[in-house]
Motif scaffolding. Structure first.
Motif, PDB file in Angstrom:
ATOM      1  N   LEU A  72       0.865  -1.177   0.000  1.00 51.11           N
ATOM      2  CA  LEU A  72       0.000   0.000   0.000  1.00 51.11           C
ATOM      3  C   LEU A  72       0.903   1.228   0.000  1.00 51.11           C
ATOM      4  O   LEU A  72       1.595   1.491   0.995  1.00 51.11           O
ATOM      5  CB  LEU A  72      -0.901  -0.020   1.238  1.00 51.11           C
ATOM      6  CG  LEU A  72      -1.908   1.117   1.361  1.00 51.11           C
ATOM      7  CD1 LEU A  72      -2.956   1.040   0.272  1.00 51.11           C
ATOM      8  CD2 LEU A  72      -2.562   1.113   2.730  1.00 51.11           C
ATOM      9  N   SER A  73       0.902   1.953  -1.093  1.00 53.44           N
ATOM     10  CA  SER A  73       1.756   3.140  -1.254  1.00 53.44           C
ATOM     11  C   SER A  73       3.177   2.891  -0.752  1.00 53.44           C
ATOM     12  O   SER A  73       3.714   3.676   0.032  1.00 53.44           O
ATOM     13  CB  SER A  73       1.163   4.334  -0.509  1.00 53.44           C
ATOM     14  OG  SER A  73      -0.157   4.527  -0.897  1.00 53.44           O
ATOM     15  N   GLY A  74       3.756   1.816  -1.168  1.00 57.34           N
ATOM     16  CA  GLY A  74       5.148   1.557  -0.822  1.00 57.34           C
ATOM     17  C   GLY A  74       5.360   0.832   0.499  1.00 57.34           C
ATOM     18  O   GLY A  74       6.486   0.496   0.853  1.00 57.34           O
ATOM     19  N   ARG A  91      -8.013   3.893   8.487  1.00 51.55           N
ATOM     20  CA  ARG A  91      -7.210   5.094   8.298  1.00 51.55           C
ATOM     21  C   ARG A  91      -6.662   5.163   6.876  1.00 51.55           C
ATOM     22  O   ARG A  91      -6.807   6.163   6.202  1.00 51.55           O
ATOM     23  CB  ARG A  91      -6.053   5.113   9.296  1.00 51.55           C
ATOM     24  CG  ARG A  91      -5.210   6.369   9.185  1.00 51.55           C
ATOM     25  CD  ARG A  91      -4.208   6.465  10.291  1.00 51.55           C
ATOM     26  NE  ARG A  91      -4.836   6.170  11.584  1.00 51.55           N
ATOM     27  CZ  ARG A  91      -4.181   6.046  12.719  1.00 51.55           C
ATOM     28  NH1 ARG A  91      -2.875   6.158  12.750  1.00 51.55           N
ATOM     29  NH2 ARG A  91      -4.814   5.775  13.835  1.00 51.55           N
ATOM     30  N   ARG A  92      -6.037   4.074   6.417  1.00 53.18           N
ATOM     31  CA  ARG A  92      -5.431   4.112   5.079  1.00 53.18           C
ATOM     32  C   ARG A  92      -6.287   3.345   4.058  1.00 53.18           C
ATOM     33  O   ARG A  92      -6.198   3.605   2.875  1.00 53.18           O
ATOM     34  CB  ARG A  92      -4.015   3.541   5.147  1.00 53.18           C
ATOM     35  CG  ARG A  92      -3.122   4.347   6.103  1.00 53.18           C
ATOM     36  CD  ARG A  92      -1.687   3.911   6.030  1.00 53.18           C
ATOM     37  NE  ARG A  92      -1.148   4.039   4.680  1.00 53.18           N
ATOM     38  CZ  ARG A  92       0.033   3.532   4.325  1.00 53.18           C
ATOM     39  NH1 ARG A  92       0.749   2.851   5.206  1.00 53.18           N
ATOM     40  NH2 ARG A  92       0.462   3.687   3.099  1.00 53.18           N
ATOM     41  N   ALA A 169     -16.440   5.142   5.676  1.00 51.30           N
ATOM     42  CA  ALA A 169     -15.236   4.720   4.976  1.00 51.30           C
ATOM     43  C   ALA A 169     -14.329   5.914   4.701  1.00 51.30           C
ATOM     44  O   ALA A 169     -13.107   5.767   4.627  1.00 51.30           O
ATOM     45  CB  ALA A 169     -15.607   4.031   3.665  1.00 51.30           C
ATOM     46  N   LEU A 170     -14.931   7.111   4.578  1.00 53.06           N
ATOM     47  CA  LEU A 170     -14.150   8.294   4.230  1.00 53.06           C
ATOM     48  C   LEU A 170     -13.615   9.044   5.445  1.00 53.06           C
ATOM     49  O   LEU A 170     -12.871  10.002   5.302  1.00 53.06           O
ATOM     50  CB  LEU A 170     -15.011   9.253   3.392  1.00 53.06           C
ATOM     51  CG  LEU A 170     -15.386   8.781   1.986  1.00 53.06           C
ATOM     52  CD1 LEU A 170     -16.373   9.746   1.371  1.00 53.06           C
ATOM     53  CD2 LEU A 170     -14.135   8.651   1.129  1.00 53.06           C
ATOM     54  N   PRO A 174      -8.933   7.925   3.526  1.00 51.98           N
ATOM     55  CA  PRO A 174      -8.011   6.831   3.214  1.00 51.98           C
ATOM     56  C   PRO A 174      -7.469   6.936   1.789  1.00 51.98           C
ATOM     57  O   PRO A 174      -8.026   7.649   0.956  1.00 51.98           O
ATOM     58  CB  PRO A 174      -8.892   5.589   3.351  1.00 51.98           C
ATOM     59  CG  PRO A 174     -10.263   6.073   3.060  1.00 51.98           C
ATOM     60  CD  PRO A 174     -10.327   7.475   3.574  1.00 51.98           C
ATOM     61  N   GLU A 175      -6.341   6.240   1.550  1.00 50.24           N
ATOM     62  CA  GLU A 175      -5.764   6.237   0.204  1.00 50.24           C
ATOM     63  C   GLU A 175      -6.552   5.312  -0.710  1.00 50.24           C
ATOM     64  O   GLU A 175      -6.592   5.487  -1.918  1.00 50.24           O
ATOM     65  CB  GLU A 175      -4.313   5.730   0.262  1.00 50.24           C
ATOM     66  CG  GLU A 175      -3.400   6.579   1.122  1.00 50.24           C
ATOM     67  CD  GLU A 175      -2.355   5.740   1.838  1.00 50.24           C
ATOM     68  OE1 GLU A 175      -1.682   4.944   1.168  1.00 50.24           O
ATOM     69  OE2 GLU A 175      -2.224   5.871   3.068  1.00 50.24           O
TER      70      GLU A 175
END
Lengths: 322, 330
Positions: A72-74, A91-92, A169-170, A174-175
């Motif tokens: 997830l994003s690296g 959170r993410r 969810a928002l 989150p990414e």
């Protein structure tokens, strides 16, 4: 292209049972970029929800990730501890589940559930979190928020509840959002609203979305790219226009043929003969070969796989059935 | 909420009238009260006069109405044996039983609920299996055996706690409580544990079964997907959804405990209503028995009503007024 938010590499999910190990997700690789909506489509039991749950780290035991990596994003997230994963979930990665009637805890006011989630992931005070909850509810289109925030879930309609689930969810921006059949339990007229809302909110924020559904129509309207799953494997992956207009995998072609259309005047819908194999009885070679009109000897022997755009079909990969 | 309360109360009143009919029938028609009250030398004229004075020659409805009217005012007549007002007798004994039952109930909830959650969350672990096994023992041991073993261990062998009686009591108004003196509290420990053993296992097994169900629900999974820590999901989100049947069970069981504390009271010579009732049965002391029946039924009915009201408090979906859309203050 833009940065990759989700990178799933060779994911395999297994269920040990008394009669041997079942592979529910078999060697799936896919990526989602920032702001992109990836539709994941397939029949029930194709492993699409399972993939989503694996990414969230919410597989029901004894199900487990047997191999593969999730980034997830690296950051690698498939090997995190439960405590570390709690900080990622919500959170993410945000989640939206199928049935809004059962996703919300019936005994807690919706406002309290929002405030709880917001405060778990931010440093906001109670009153600031409540303010944020009101903003979120307004953003997802709940009317008369100040009155409704202290209502219980049963006082909302199904569509309204799914809006609240989206707000949940928002909560922490989150990414990635994993939306598991977000419109399946809703009326058709509400479905379009919810899909449009989800699309708008994610576009505004640049949130990546994994939209799991069995509804090709929802995918065609909403997604940028689509992954077609069959018997736990990736059958086809590509841009929505390509897959919808020029499906390369015979299974995808069959899926498209089974969508009723007002424009076409066929007497009957086309149907794929047979049924998807049970997890314990997946045939050798291509999982689709018993139902495929074009299957050759190689299809019954070797398993075609894709790890990027394309179709997992020897016909498409080699242009012929050897 | 008000309409709900009124409806429940009316139901309760109706049930009590039916019970009163039963108690009255027993009191009036099982054996001849006159025979039991007069001595052997009484003449026929004495008996007839007493019969007239007690109103036993009146019609059935008149007598029943009188019984109910008196009962509502707390008048159940005079005990045959003690020649004392029945309500005074029961009033003396009730606090002892009530305190015993109250403490036993609190113990069963405080111990049973966490055990139930633990066995559900860590199912198949060694601890959970041991607790499950222990609970089978707890359910199957009769409470007098538990009582006797407790006395043997803690009173006879270790000498830590008294084996019988209620210790010193303090009067708070008409209520004599043992909770305020050290010896009263010490005397309460063993009977309360003995009475709660069965309850603990009952509560534990119920909570376990409910938790297993609740942990599979979507909102529990969704709560985890929101990032709510596992412990909070289990102890707040899931547990609260399990409490409804626990409330029912506890409510029903308090009635049961009061009615059937008599075994424990006998073992520990606890001066409560159970002991009073046992004595009343021995001496066919019908006014005491009728009053006991009425009182126990009243407690059952009152608890049932309270349970229904508590439901509405725990579960917002059962409140009439919040069902209307937009009812913001539920």
């Amino acid at each position: 292209m833009t940065e990759t938010v989700l990178d799933v590499r060779n994911l395999r999910v297994e269920f040990p049972t008394r009669r041997g190990t079942l592979t529910a997700v078999d060697d799936i690789s896919l990526t989602i970029a920032k702001g992109e909506i990836l539709g994941v489509v397939g029949e029930s039991g194709a492993g699409k929800s399972m993939t989503g749950m694996a990414i969230l780290g919410l597989l029901e035991p004894p199900g487990r990730i047997a191999s593969g990596e999730i980034w997830l994003s690296g950051d690698r997230i498939d090997n995190l501890s439960e405590t570390q994963m709690q900080a990622v979930r919500g959170r993410r990665i945000g989640a939206i589940f199928q049935d809004p009637l059962t996703s919300l805890n019936p005994l807690f006011r919706v406002g309290d559930q929002l405030v709880e989630t917001i405060r778990l992931h931010t440093q906001l005070s109670k009153s600031a979190a409540r303010q944020r909850a009101i903003e979120l509810m307004r953003e997802v289109g709940i009317p008369a928020v100040e009155e409704r925030i202290d209502n219980y879930p049963h006082q909302f309609s199904g569509g309204m509840r799914q809006r609240i689930v989206i707000a949940l969810a928002l909560c922490a921006e989150p990414e990635l959002i994993i939306a598991d059949e977000p419109t399946t339990a809703l009326d058709v007229s509400i479905q379009a609203q919810i899909t449009a809302l989800l699309k708008r909110l994610c576009r505004e924020r640049g949130t990546a979305v994994m939209l799991v559904t069995h509804d090709m129509g929802v995918i065609a309207e909403t997604a940028d790219r689509v992954a077609v799953m069959y018997a736990g494997r990736l059958a086809e992956l590509g841009a929505v226009e390509d897959v919808v207009r020029r499906p390369q995998h015979p299974y995808t072609t069959g899926l498209m043929g089974s969508i009723p259309s007002l424009r076409r005047d066929e007497a009957e819908l086309q149907m794929i003969p047979g049924a998807m194999p049970r997890l314990g009885a997946i045939p050798e070679g291509c999982a689709f070969n018993p139902r495929c009109a074009f299957a050759g000897p190689k299809c019954r022997r070797d398993t075609p796989r894709i790890h990027g755009n394309g179709a997992a079909c020897w016909l498409a990969l080699e242009g012929a059935t050897a | 909420m008000l309409a709900f309360l009124i409806k429940r109360t009316a139901n309760a009143a109706f049930v009590m009238l039916a019970v009163a009919l039963l108690a009255f029938t027993i009191f009036r028609f099982f054996g001849d009260p006159v025979e039991m009250m007069v001595n052997e030398q009484a003449t026929q004229a004495d008996r007839a006069e007493l019969r007239e004075r007690l109103g036993l020659n009146d019609g059935f409805v008149t007598q029943y109405t009188r019984f109910v009217t008196n009962a509502v005012q707390g008048d159940f007549g005079i005990s045959y044996r003690n020649q004392q007002d029945v309500m005074v007798l029961i009033g003396d004994r009730f606090p002892a039983t009530f305190e015993l039952v109250l403490v036993a109930t609190v113990i069963s909830l405080v111990v049973g609920i966490p055990l139930g959650v633990i066995t559900a969350v860590h199912r198949d672990s060694r601890l959970a299996n041991a607790l499950q096994l222990g609970s089978i023992v707890g359910v199957s041991l009769p409470s007098f055996v538990v009582g006797i073993m407790l006395i043997l261990a803690f009173s006879v062998t270790l000498g830590w706690l008294p084996a019988f009686g209620r210790g010193e009591t303090v009067d708070v108004g008409w209520w004599s409580t043992g909770l305020l003196t050290p010896s009263g509290r010490a005397a309460l420990v063993l009977p309360a544990i003995s009475l709660s053993t069965f309850q603990i296992t009952l509560v534990m097994r119920l909570v376990r079964a409910e938790m297993l169900e609740t942990l599979r629900t979507d909102y529990v999974k969704f709560a985890r997907a929101r990032g709510v820590p596992a412990a909070r999901v289990q102890w707040v989100h899931a547990l609260r959804n399990c409490l409804m049947p626990v409330i029912t069970l506890t409510g029903m069981q308090i009635g049961n405990l009061i009615a059937f504390a008599l075994v424990t009271e006998t073992v520990f010579q606890w001066p409560g209503m159970g002991l009073l009732f046992i004595q009343a049965v021995t001496f066919v002391d019908i006014p005491v028995m009728a009053a006991y029946l009425m009182l126990v039924s009243f407690i059952f009915v009152a608890l049932n009503t309270a349970v229904d009201v508590t439901y509405a408090w725990v579960d917002p979906r059962l409140r009439d007024d919040t069902a209307k859309a937009g009812g913001a203050n539920g």
